[in-house]
Design a protein around this motif. Sequence first.
Motif, PDB file in Angstrom:
ATOM      1  N   ASP A 190       0.851  -1.154  -0.173  1.00  0.00           N
ATOM      2  CA  ASP A 190       0.059  -0.072  -0.116  1.00  0.00           C
ATOM      3  C   ASP A 190       0.821   1.304   0.084  1.00  0.00           C
ATOM      4  OD1 ASP A 190      -2.761  -0.678   0.003  1.00  0.00           O
ATOM      5  OD2 ASP A 190      -2.386  -1.555   2.121  1.00  0.00           O
ATOM      6  N   GLY A 191       1.671   1.178   0.803  1.00  0.00           N
ATOM      7  CA  GLY A 191       2.659   2.454   0.962  1.00  0.00           C
ATOM      8  C   GLY A 191       3.713   2.611  -0.284  1.00  0.00           C
ATOM      9  N   TYR A 192       3.920   1.360  -1.067  1.00  0.00           N
ATOM     10  CA  TYR A 192       4.954   1.699  -2.097  1.00  0.00           C
ATOM     11  C   TYR A 192       4.295   2.142  -3.287  1.00  0.00           C
ATOM     12  CZ  TYR A 192       7.254   0.061  -6.425  1.00  0.00           C
ATOM     13  OH  TYR A 192       7.813  -0.290  -7.673  1.00  0.00           O
ATOM     14  N   PHE A 193       3.040   1.546  -3.609  1.00  0.00           N
ATOM     15  CA  PHE A 193       2.227   2.315  -4.736  1.00  0.00           C
ATOM     16  C   PHE A 193       1.760   3.486  -4.496  1.00  0.00           C
ATOM     17  CE2 PHE A 193       1.751  -2.283  -5.846  1.00  0.00           C
ATOM     18  CZ  PHE A 193       2.040  -2.176  -7.175  1.00  0.00           C
ATOM     19  N   ALA A 194       1.168   3.855  -3.387  1.00  0.00           N
ATOM     20  CA  ALA A 194       0.643   5.330  -2.674  1.00  0.00           C
ATOM     21  C   ALA A 194       1.841   6.211  -2.834  1.00  0.00           C
ATOM     22  CB  ALA A 194       0.190   5.058  -1.269  1.00  0.00           C
ATOM     23  N   SER A 195       3.235   5.906  -2.468  1.00  0.00           N
ATOM     24  CA  SER A 195       4.122   7.106  -2.539  1.00  0.00           C
ATOM     25  C   SER A 195       4.916   7.129  -3.892  1.00  0.00           C
ATOM     26  CB  SER A 195       5.283   6.679  -1.295  1.00  0.00           C
ATOM     27  OG  SER A 195       5.917   5.337  -1.405  1.00  0.00           O
TER      28      SER A 195
END
Length: 275
Positions: free
Chosen positions: A39-44
């Motif tokens: 989630d953090g990877y794709f979001a950021s």
Amino acid sequence: MAHIARRMFELLEPICLVTYFADDCNEELAALGHPTYWDGYFASRAAPLGRVPAQVVHAAFYNFAEGEAARHIPSAWETIPPEASVAARERGSAASLRRILGDEVADSPGLARAADLLTEAATSAPTEGRVMYAGMRTVAVPGDPVARLWHSATMLREHRGDGHVAALVGARIGGTEAHVLDALARGIHPPESFGRIHHLPKERLAAVMDGLRERGLVDAGGRFTDAGRETKRRVEALTDELAAAPYDALSPAELDELVTELEPVTATLVAAGSR
């Protein structure tokens, strides 16, 4: 200039990898409320593109399987603004670099000079046809030298990645196929066991391998043929050529200076596994 692009890739990749290997960045993103690493990877990473749909992220990232982006986009932005995720990624990555390098190196004139030179290169290339790079160019360059070093290295990584996608498309190599060829180049066999693709459905992996066999790029045992090895070589060579433009902004003396300042930084990061 292709050889310069390859050398810079070798020097910059360990700087960029702290974002994905070290805990600091993931902890910053988790503190925002992103429940998983991905989630953090794709979001950021996707945030500089704006609130685009999953199909656009899938196209720009290129090497994720169908549906993987949609598991995280746009839901990762529904309660956390994209700008917050970008800032958290920068904070965590800079914190990783400072922790690994130590304050003496992080605060040194040499690192600040490397950050300045790298920023000059990273902000000088054309953006046409470079979707991920163009997105990163819209993010403000940080003032702190350590954060600026990471930011500019990441801009150049996305610039190179855009060129790599173009080379793969030209060679008719899909995203999952690219992972198979990369695995074989790394000596991983069977390539289906490679960490980037081993989780995919067996039917999907079998279809990819069958397609590569039909094209004569891998043999019956799932290893490189001569044609497959040559295809991989051509893709990498073209990637280097397409990654060279940013370094035209620096003089030969400045390039030599940049390499000299980066070499001990990279060596420290490699020794630590960028963690």
